[in-house]
Design a protein around this motif. Structure first.
Motif, mmCIF file in Angstrom:
data_model
loop_
_atom_site.group_PDB
_atom_site.id
_atom_site.type_symbol
_atom_site.label_atom_id
_atom_site.label_comp_id
_atom_site.label_asym_id
_atom_site.label_seq_id
_atom_site.Cartn_x
_atom_site.Cartn_y
_atom_site.Cartn_z
ATOM 1 N N ARG A 124 0.824 -1.211 0.000
ATOM 2 C CA ARG A 124 0.000 0.000 0.000
ATOM 3 C C ARG A 124 0.859 1.261 0.000
ATOM 4 O O ARG A 124 0.372 2.354 0.265
ATOM 5 N N SER A 125 2.131 1.115 -0.292
ATOM 6 C CA SER A 125 3.019 2.273 -0.221
ATOM 7 C C SER A 125 2.710 3.269 -1.329
ATOM 8 O O SER A 125 2.144 2.911 -2.364
ATOM 9 N N MET A 126 3.054 4.511 -1.107
ATOM 10 C CA MET A 126 2.880 5.588 -2.082
ATOM 11 C C MET A 126 1.415 5.752 -2.511
ATOM 12 O O MET A 126 1.124 6.172 -3.624
ATOM 13 N N GLY A 127 0.488 5.403 -1.626
ATOM 14 C CA GLY A 127 -0.926 5.664 -1.889
ATOM 15 C C GLY A 127 -1.549 4.776 -2.949
ATOM 16 O O GLY A 127 -2.627 5.065 -3.452
ATOM 17 N N ASP A 128 -0.909 3.676 -3.298
ATOM 18 C CA ASP A 128 -1.474 2.789 -4.312
ATOM 19 C C ASP A 128 -2.833 2.262 -3.839
ATOM 20 O O ASP A 128 -2.936 1.635 -2.785
ATOM 21 N N VAL A 129 -3.895 2.544 -4.621
ATOM 22 C CA VAL A 129 -5.226 2.111 -4.203
ATOM 23 C C VAL A 129 -5.606 0.729 -4.756
ATOM 24 O O VAL A 129 -6.716 0.272 -4.546
ATOM 25 N N HIS A 130 -4.687 0.068 -5.435
ATOM 26 C CA HIS A 130 -4.943 -1.300 -5.914
ATOM 27 C C HIS A 130 -3.915 -2.277 -5.337
ATOM 28 O O HIS A 130 -3.284 -3.017 -6.088
ATOM 29 N N PRO A 131 -3.757 -2.305 -4.020
ATOM 30 C CA PRO A 131 -2.689 -3.145 -3.462
ATOM 31 C C PRO A 131 -2.948 -4.635 -3.623
ATOM 32 O O PRO A 131 -2.015 -5.428 -3.587
ATOM 33 N N GLU A 132 -4.223 -5.014 -3.800
ATOM 34 C CA GLU A 132 -4.541 -6.448 -3.908
ATOM 35 C C GLU A 132 -4.856 -6.852 -5.345
ATOM 36 O O GLU A 132 -5.439 -7.894 -5.591
ATOM 37 N N GLY A 133 -4.502 -5.998 -6.297
ATOM 38 C CA GLY A 133 -4.866 -6.256 -7.690
ATOM 39 C C GLY A 133 -5.975 -5.314 -8.097
ATOM 40 O O GLY A 133 -6.465 -4.514 -7.293
ATOM 41 N N ASN A 134 -6.385 -5.388 -9.365
ATOM 42 C CA ASN A 134 -7.355 -4.431 -9.900
ATOM 43 C C ASN A 134 -8.802 -4.810 -9.512
ATOM 44 O O ASN A 134 -9.277 -5.882 -9.870
ATOM 45 N N PRO A 135 -9.513 -3.926 -8.794
ATOM 46 C CA PRO A 135 -10.870 -4.272 -8.335
ATOM 47 C C PRO A 135 -11.998 -3.911 -9.313
ATOM 48 O O PRO A 135 -13.153 -4.217 -9.049
ATOM 49 N N HIS A 136 -11.675 -3.273 -10.460
ATOM 50 C CA HIS A 136 -12.740 -2.790 -11.370
ATOM 51 C C HIS A 136 -13.202 -3.908 -12.315
ATOM 52 O O HIS A 136 -13.102 -3.789 -13.543
ATOM 53 N N VAL A 137 -13.695 -5.001 -11.732
ATOM 54 C CA VAL A 137 -13.887 -6.254 -12.482
ATOM 55 C C VAL A 137 -15.118 -6.299 -13.385
ATOM 56 O O VAL A 137 -15.232 -7.173 -14.235
ATOM 57 N N HIS A 138 -16.056 -5.367 -13.217
ATOM 58 C CA HIS A 138 -17.360 -5.524 -13.884
ATOM 59 C C HIS A 138 -17.325 -5.288 -15.384
ATOM 60 O O HIS A 138 -18.287 -5.613 -16.076
ATOM 61 N N LEU A 139 -16.231 -4.709 -15.915
ATOM 62 C CA LEU A 139 -16.238 -4.388 -17.351
ATOM 63 C C LEU A 139 -15.776 -5.538 -18.254
ATOM 64 O O LEU A 139 -15.581 -5.344 -19.445
ATOM 65 N N ASN A 140 -15.613 -6.732 -17.686
ATOM 66 C CA ASN A 140 -15.510 -7.928 -18.527
ATOM 67 C C ASN A 140 -16.834 -8.668 -18.369
ATOM 68 O O ASN A 140 -17.184 -9.104 -17.265
ATOM 69 N N PRO A 141 -17.612 -8.806 -19.449
ATOM 70 C CA PRO A 141 -18.950 -9.399 -19.311
ATOM 71 C C PRO A 141 -18.921 -10.849 -18.825
ATOM 72 O O PRO A 141 -19.918 -11.346 -18.288
ATOM 73 N N ASN A 142 -17.788 -11.528 -19.006
ATOM 74 C CA ASN A 142 -17.683 -12.901 -18.478
ATOM 75 C C ASN A 142 -17.656 -12.887 -16.948
ATOM 76 O O ASN A 142 -18.141 -13.819 -16.298
ATOM 77 N N ASN A 143 -17.106 -11.835 -16.385
ATOM 78 C CA ASN A 143 -17.127 -11.690 -14.924
ATOM 79 C C ASN A 143 -18.546 -11.475 -14.424
ATOM 80 O O ASN A 143 -18.929 -11.956 -13.362
ATOM 81 N N ILE A 144 -19.322 -10.739 -15.201
ATOM 82 C CA ILE A 144 -20.728 -10.496 -14.831
ATOM 83 C C ILE A 144 -21.470 -11.841 -14.708
ATOM 84 O O ILE A 144 -22.246 -12.051 -13.782
ATOM 85 N N LEU A 145 -21.193 -12.753 -15.636
ATOM 86 C CA LEU A 145 -21.832 -14.080 -15.591
ATOM 87 C C LEU A 145 -21.484 -14.823 -14.304
ATOM 88 O O LEU A 145 -22.349 -15.438 -13.676
ATOM 89 N N LEU A 146 -20.197 -14.769 -13.927
ATOM 90 C CA LEU A 146 -19.745 -15.482 -12.723
ATOM 91 C C LEU A 146 -20.395 -14.895 -11.463
ATOM 92 O O LEU A 146 -20.839 -15.625 -10.585
ATOM 93 N N VAL A 147 -20.457 -13.572 -11.407
ATOM 94 C CA VAL A 147 -21.041 -12.923 -10.228
ATOM 95 C C VAL A 147 -22.557 -13.163 -10.197
ATOM 96 O O VAL A 147 -23.135 -13.382 -9.128
ATOM 97 N N ALA A 148 -23.190 -13.148 -11.362
ATOM 98 C CA ALA A 148 -24.646 -13.394 -11.437
ATOM 99 C C ALA A 148 -24.979 -14.772 -10.857
ATOM 100 O O ALA A 148 -25.944 -14.926 -10.103
ATOM 101 N N LYS A 149 -24.162 -15.761 -11.191
ATOM 102 C CA LYS A 149 -24.408 -17.123 -10.705
ATOM 103 C C LYS A 149 -24.300 -17.167 -9.180
ATOM 104 O O LYS A 149 -25.169 -17.703 -8.489
ATOM 105 N N GLU A 150 -23.233 -16.580 -8.664
ATOM 106 C CA GLU A 150 -23.035 -16.571 -7.204
ATOM 107 C C GLU A 150 -24.166 -15.792 -6.501
ATOM 108 O O GLU A 150 -24.662 -16.198 -5.463
ATOM 109 N N LEU A 151 -24.552 -14.688 -7.138
ATOM 110 C CA LEU A 151 -25.625 -13.860 -6.566
ATOM 111 C C LEU A 151 -26.932 -14.645 -6.472
ATOM 112 O O LEU A 151 -27.650 -14.574 -5.469
#
Ligand code: ZN
Length: 301
Positions: A124-151
């Motif tokens: 988290r040094s130098m103010g990095d807001v993605h310390p665990e990887g990129n969280p903006h996952v919704h813009l791959n439609p295949n991810n939407i399918l995976l989350v829809a199933k879990e939901l």
């Protein structure tokens, strides 16, 4: 006697609305997850989006109106992986046990989908807001399918009498969504290999899905605003190796991308990013239609 019967019937009719089963209260951190909850939950859920498209989801204030909403939530759906680190934990202090981390009503999309840009070591040094990887996952439609199933699984578990309903909703959404993915992919095939400069790494999943290459960010590090020296460096980089498009979200300032666009002649584009990001992006389907069309609009080959 007949009079009594009539009164009884009237009372019965008046009582009916209270007998209708309460809806599942869904608290979505971002508009895309509220939209998905509507697709999967239909009329059985009551959805609330904590943020809108003109707000940067990294920086939201845990204000009392959000606390009031999360108190009633039966399911909390967010991106996770640190995107809401500055506000969701504060809100959750006032929420039910059933939506606390680890509970069935706590659904983080980044726990369900493959994560891009995951560093070997969390930093988290130098103010990095993605310390665990990129969280903006919704813009791959295949991810939407995976989350829809879990939901749908989570909703069925929270609201068991309607389990069959959520399963049918998911199945119908899946069919429609998969058809759309095919259309988007075929429409966007001309975009493969195009090079993009982003303001923030908010579009990595979209670009990765479409086979486009993010060659630079206006931010020196995720969450660090563009600096003069970083922009000068980018200008030199683009002079040596021009990019095809510069993109940003509706919530990011336009100054840096406009400056670089003017200096290099590279088209400068605002993509909707989420539901409500522009007038056309009213639901998940139109969000992806619009994003692909806007990117294609810059394609003049
Ligand atoms: Zn980010």
């Amino acid at each position: 006697m007949q009079q009594l019967l009539r009164i009884f019937i009237v009372l019965l009719l008046c009582a009916t609305p209270t007998a209708v089963q309460a809806k599942v209260n869904v608290f979505a951190c971002e508009p895309e997850w509220a939209a998905l909850a509507k697709e999967v939950g239909g009329a059985k859920v009551k959805t609330f989006a904590a943020t809108h498209a003109k707000q940067d989801p990294h920086y939201i204030r845990a204000r009392p109106s959000l606390i009031a909403k999360i108190r009633r939530a039966d399911l909390v759906i967010c991106s996770g992986s640190g995107l809401e680190i500055g506000w969701l934990p504060i809100l959750l202090q006032k929420a039910k046990l059933g939506v606390q981390p680890g509970a069935i009503g706590y659904l983080m999309a980044t726990n369900i989908v493959p994560i891009l840009e995951k560093p070997a070591v969390v930093d988290r040094s130098m103010g990095d807001v993605h310390p665990e990887g990129n969280p903006h996952v919704h813009l791959n439609p295949n991810n939407i399918l995976l989350v829809a199933k879990e939901l749908s699984i989570r909703l069925a578990s929270i609201d068991t009498p309607n389990a069959g309903f959520y399963q049918r909703q998911l199945s119908s959404f899946n069919t429609q969504w998969q058809q759309n993915i095919k259309t988007w992919e075929s429409n966007a095939s001309v975009l493969k290999g195009k090079t993009v400069v982003v303001h923030h790494r908010a579009f990595s999943y979209l670009l990765n899905w479409l086979g486009m290459n993010a060659v630079a960010s206006l931010e020196p590090k995720p969450g660090i605003p563009p600096t003069t020296s970083h922009l000068e460096g980018l200008l030199q980089q683009l002079k040596a190796s021009p990019a095809d498009i510069i993109i940003r979200t509706p919530y990011e300032p336009s100054g840096a991308s406009k400056w670089l666009s003017e200096k290099t002649g590279t088209p400068n584009l605002v993509l909707p990013y989420t539901i409500g990001g522009d007038a056309e992006s009213r639901n998940l389907f139109t969000l992806f239609n619009r994003s692909v069309n806007l990117l294609k609009g810059t394609n003049h080959d």
